[in-house]
Design a protein around this motif. Structure first.
Motif, short mmCIF file in Angstrom:
data_model
loop_
_atom_site.label_atom_id
_atom_site.label_comp_id
_atom_site.label_asym_id
_atom_site.label_seq_id
_atom_site.Cartn_x
_atom_site.Cartn_y
_atom_site.Cartn_z
N SER A 123 -25.92 10.46 66.09
CA SER A 123 -24.59 9.68 65.78
C SER A 123 -24.36 9.05 64.58
CB SER A 123 -24.67 8.49 66.91
OG SER A 123 -25.64 7.46 66.37
N ASP A 124 -23.08 8.62 64.17
CA ASP A 124 -22.86 8.29 62.86
C ASP A 124 -23.51 6.90 62.85
OD1 ASP A 124 -21.22 10.35 62.24
OD2 ASP A 124 -19.32 8.98 62.35
N TYR A 125 -23.80 6.27 63.92
CA TYR A 125 -24.57 4.85 63.98
C TYR A 125 -25.89 5.00 63.19
CZ TYR A 125 -25.89 0.37 65.73
OH TYR A 125 -26.32 -1.05 65.98
N ALA A 126 -26.82 6.01 64.00
CA ALA A 126 -28.17 6.20 63.56
C ALA A 126 -28.11 6.74 62.18
CB ALA A 126 -28.77 7.16 64.44
N ARG A 127 -27.25 7.64 61.83
CA ARG A 127 -27.22 8.28 60.36
C ARG A 127 -26.90 7.23 59.38
NH1 ARG A 127 -23.84 13.50 60.47
NH2 ARG A 127 -24.89 14.20 58.70
N ALA A 128 -26.14 6.25 59.76
CA ALA A 128 -25.48 5.13 58.60
C ALA A 128 -26.65 4.31 58.54
CB ALA A 128 -24.37 4.50 59.33
N SER A 129 -27.39 4.08 59.87
CA SER A 129 -28.47 3.18 59.63
C SER A 129 -29.71 3.69 58.70
CB SER A 129 -28.92 2.61 61.16
OG SER A 129 -28.21 2.08 61.80
N ALA A 130 -29.89 4.91 58.98
CA ALA A 130 -31.15 5.64 58.19
C ALA A 130 -30.67 5.86 56.70
CB ALA A 130 -31.25 7.05 58.61
N ALA A 131 -29.44 5.99 56.44
CA ALA A 131 -28.94 5.96 54.93
C ALA A 131 -29.10 4.44 54.36
CB ALA A 131 -27.33 6.30 54.78
N TRP A 132 -28.81 3.57 55.08
CA TRP A 132 -28.82 2.24 54.56
C TRP A 132 -30.57 1.67 54.48
CZ3 TRP A 132 -24.62 -0.15 52.61
CH2 TRP A 132 -24.79 -1.24 52.06
N ALA A 133 -31.12 2.20 55.48
CA ALA A 133 -32.77 1.96 55.42
C ALA A 133 -33.36 2.75 53.87
CB ALA A 133 -33.25 2.56 56.34
N LEU A 134 -32.90 3.98 53.68
CA LEU A 134 -33.29 4.55 52.41
C LEU A 134 -32.70 3.88 51.15
CD1 LEU A 134 -32.32 8.47 53.33
CD2 LEU A 134 -34.59 7.33 53.10
N VAL A 135 -31.60 3.21 51.08
CA VAL A 135 -31.08 2.42 50.09
C VAL A 135 -32.14 1.15 49.91
CG1 VAL A 135 -29.32 0.80 49.36
CG2 VAL A 135 -28.87 3.19 50.10
N ASP A 136 -32.45 0.54 50.97
CA ASP A 136 -33.35 -0.82 51.11
C ASP A 136 -34.70 -0.36 50.46
OD1 ASP A 136 -31.59 -2.72 52.02
OD2 ASP A 136 -32.14 -2.32 53.86
N ILE A 137 -35.08 0.84 50.82
CA ILE A 137 -36.52 1.41 50.38
C ILE A 137 -36.48 1.76 48.82
CG2 ILE A 137 -38.27 3.23 50.66
CD1 ILE A 137 -37.50 3.46 53.64
N ALA A 138 -35.33 2.17 48.54
CA ALA A 138 -35.08 2.59 47.09
C ALA A 138 -35.15 1.38 46.28
CB ALA A 138 -34.00 3.49 46.94
N LEU A 139 -34.51 0.14 46.82
CA LEU A 139 -34.35 -0.87 46.00
C LEU A 139 -35.71 -1.67 45.88
CD1 LEU A 139 -31.18 -2.20 47.55
CD2 LEU A 139 -31.42 -1.63 45.11
N MET A 140 -36.98 -1.47 46.89
CA MET A 140 -37.99 -2.02 46.91
C MET A 140 -38.98 -0.95 45.96
SD MET A 140 -39.09 -3.34 50.53
CE MET A 140 -38.54 -1.66 51.51
N GLU A 141 -38.61 0.40 46.10
CA GLU A 141 -39.52 1.24 45.52
C GLU A 141 -38.45 2.32 44.09
OE1 GLU A 141 -41.56 4.06 47.88
OE2 GLU A 141 -41.97 2.26 49.19
N PRO A 142 -38.11 1.79 43.14
CA PRO A 142 -37.30 2.21 42.20
C PRO A 142 -37.53 3.84 42.18
CG PRO A 142 -38.02 0.16 41.41
CD PRO A 142 -38.72 0.44 42.72
N ALA A 143 -38.93 4.46 42.00
CA ALA A 143 -39.03 5.83 42.07
C ALA A 143 -38.37 6.51 42.86
CB ALA A 143 -40.80 5.70 41.77
#
Length: 204
Positions: A123-143
């Motif tokens: 669902s869009d809901y799950a995919r959007a949550s996953a996308a934002w989680a990737l962003v959060d992880i990227a902010l913690m791990e710049p690499a």
């Protein structure tokens, strides 16, 4: 209730009591009850599991990495479980290669078994949550930022350029744009929301 009382309620036969226990344990953040909330994250009732995962997001302790990794892969659960697991993955102070891989798969691969139709996109809901989680992880791990941006770019593919293997709704495209702005440190719109699906998919 005390952490001890909430942990006892986690074993109740009543799912509403277990859900309330998950909410309390998430707010109490007592290390002695981490096992109890991890167990609730794998509850047979999706609403209980989602509540526990929301609590895990508040606690944000690496203790829960394996629990969250497992819940992200629950393709036969409702989308609220995978979405809640994704949000928790983005808040925990560490990540893992397994979690990143699973989040990327939710975003761009067909992962949900639908009876008589093979696998379909989540669902869009799950995919959007996953996308934002990737962003959060990227902010913690710049690499990891480039990998996260690559996924967001795929999700932003214009409707006219999409095909059977690549599909995003207008809402998900816009949500991904806002997520990328956030990752880049730019002003983004918090009005861009993707809500849980009301109807459940029929799955094997």
């Amino acid at each position: 209730p005390s952490a001890k009382d909430a942990a006892k309620s986690a074993g109740s036969a009543n799912p509403e009591v277990r859900r309330a226990a998950a909410f309390a344990l998430g707010n109490l953040k007592d290390k002695e009850t981490f096992e109890a909330i991890a167990k609730l994250a794998n509850d047979s009732e999706d609403e209980v599991s989602a509540e526990a995962l929301s609590g895990i997001a508040k606690i944000a302790d690496p203790f829960f990495l394996d629990t969250v990794a497992g819940c992200i892969k629950k393709v036969k659960a409702r989308d609220i479980v995978r979405s809640s697991a994704a949000r928790a993955a983005g808040k925990i102070k560490e990540s893992s290669a397994e979690i990143k891989k699973s989040l990327k798969r939710i975003c761009v691969d067909k992962t949900i078994p639908v009876m008589g139709m093979g696998d379909e996109f989540d669902s869009d809901y799950a995919r959007a949550s996953a996308a934002w989680a990737l962003v959060d992880i990227a902010l913690m791990e710049p690499a990891f930022a480039k990998e996260a941006k690559d996924i967001l770019t795929v999700l932003q593919t214009p409707l006219e350029k999409q095909n059977e293997k690549l599909q995003s709704s207008e809402a998900l495209i816009e949500y991904s744009r806002q997520a990328e702005k956030y990752l880049n440190g730019e002003e983004c719109s918090t009005a861009s929301k993707v809500t849980p699906v009301k109807a459940e998919m029929i799955i094997n």
